[in-house]
Design a protein around this motif. Sequence first.
Motif, PDB file in Angstrom:
ATOM      1  N   LEU A  74       0.836  -1.203   0.000  1.00 21.32           N
ATOM      2  CA  LEU A  74       0.000   0.000   0.000  1.00 21.32           C
ATOM      3  C   LEU A  74       0.868   1.250   0.000  1.00 21.32           C
ATOM      4  O   LEU A  74       0.580   2.204  -0.720  1.00 21.32           O
ATOM      5  CB  LEU A  74      -0.954   0.017   1.191  1.00 21.32           C
ATOM      6  N   THR A  75       1.928   1.251   0.770  1.00 18.43           N
ATOM      7  CA  THR A  75       2.833   2.394   0.811  1.00 18.43           C
ATOM      8  C   THR A  75       3.428   2.664  -0.566  1.00 18.43           C
ATOM      9  O   THR A  75       3.507   3.815  -1.007  1.00 18.43           O
ATOM     10  CB  THR A  75       3.943   2.170   1.854  1.00 18.43           C
ATOM     11  N   LYS A  76       3.811   1.608  -1.270  1.00 21.91           N
ATOM     12  CA  LYS A  76       4.360   1.762  -2.624  1.00 21.91           C
ATOM     13  C   LYS A  76       3.316   2.372  -3.563  1.00 21.91           C
ATOM     14  O   LYS A  76       3.619   3.282  -4.341  1.00 21.91           O
ATOM     15  CB  LYS A  76       4.821   0.413  -3.161  1.00 21.91           C
ATOM     16  N   VAL A  77       2.092   1.888  -3.475  1.00 22.87           N
ATOM     17  CA  VAL A  77       1.000   2.406  -4.302  1.00 22.87           C
ATOM     18  C   VAL A  77       0.757   3.886  -3.990  1.00 22.87           C
ATOM     19  O   VAL A  77       0.640   4.711  -4.898  1.00 22.87           O
ATOM     20  CB  VAL A  77      -0.289   1.574  -4.089  1.00 22.87           C
ATOM     21  N   LEU A  78       0.704   4.223  -2.708  1.00 21.61           N
ATOM     22  CA  LEU A  78       0.454   5.612  -2.313  1.00 21.61           C
ATOM     23  C   LEU A  78       1.577   6.543  -2.775  1.00 21.61           C
ATOM     24  O   LEU A  78       1.313   7.649  -3.249  1.00 21.61           O
ATOM     25  CB  LEU A  78       0.265   5.719  -0.799  1.00 21.61           C
ATOM     26  N   LYS A  79       2.818   6.078  -2.665  1.00 20.22           N
ATOM     27  CA  LYS A  79       3.945   6.897  -3.119  1.00 20.22           C
ATOM     28  C   LYS A  79       3.881   7.129  -4.623  1.00 20.22           C
ATOM     29  O   LYS A  79       4.174   8.232  -5.103  1.00 20.22           O
ATOM     30  CB  LYS A  79       5.270   6.248  -2.725  1.00 20.22           C
ATOM     31  N   THR A  80       3.501   6.114  -5.377  1.00 18.40           N
ATOM     32  CA  THR A  80       3.351   6.268  -6.823  1.00 18.40           C
ATOM     33  C   THR A  80       2.263   7.279  -7.143  1.00 18.40           C
ATOM     34  O   THR A  80       2.450   8.178  -7.966  1.00 18.40           O
ATOM     35  CB  THR A  80       3.026   4.910  -7.490  1.00 18.40           C
ATOM     36  N   LEU A  81       1.109   7.156  -6.480  1.00 15.40           N
ATOM     37  CA  LEU A  81      -0.001   8.082  -6.720  1.00 15.40           C
ATOM     38  C   LEU A  81       0.348   9.510  -6.305  1.00 15.40           C
ATOM     39  O   LEU A  81      -0.060  10.464  -6.957  1.00 15.40           O
ATOM     40  CB  LEU A  81      -1.256   7.604  -5.995  1.00 15.40           C
ATOM     41  N   GLU A  82       1.147   9.645  -5.237  1.00 17.49           N
ATOM     42  CA  GLU A  82       1.596  10.972  -4.810  1.00 17.49           C
ATOM     43  C   GLU A  82       2.548  11.582  -5.840  1.00 17.49           C
ATOM     44  O   GLU A  82       2.437  12.761  -6.162  1.00 17.49           O
ATOM     45  CB  GLU A  82       2.321  10.894  -3.472  1.00 17.49           C
TER      46      GLU A  82
END
Length: 99
Positions: A74-82
Amino acid sequence: MKVMENRVSRNTKIFSEEKILNECREYFSSETEKTAEIGERFMQYFMKNASPEGVLFKTIKEITTDINISHQTLTKVLKTLESKEIIYRRNGIIGLWKE
């Protein structure tokens, strides 16, 4: 009467779900299939649970429990979206950048 007509319904979202999902699919196309699938699951979860203004009031732990994914993923996904300026994170909220 005119004032009532100009108000946005409380259930009306200010963002286009289809447009955002399509953008996310494009951004995750260069990632692994698993990351892309989780990115899309997160965005669908976000759309379902966000306020009409595009703000999600959930912790990372609540989200990982709700959609059954790991904290790291989830952290990886959120960083990508950010990094693509789809979302922003501030003090316990996840918000959608304005269209």
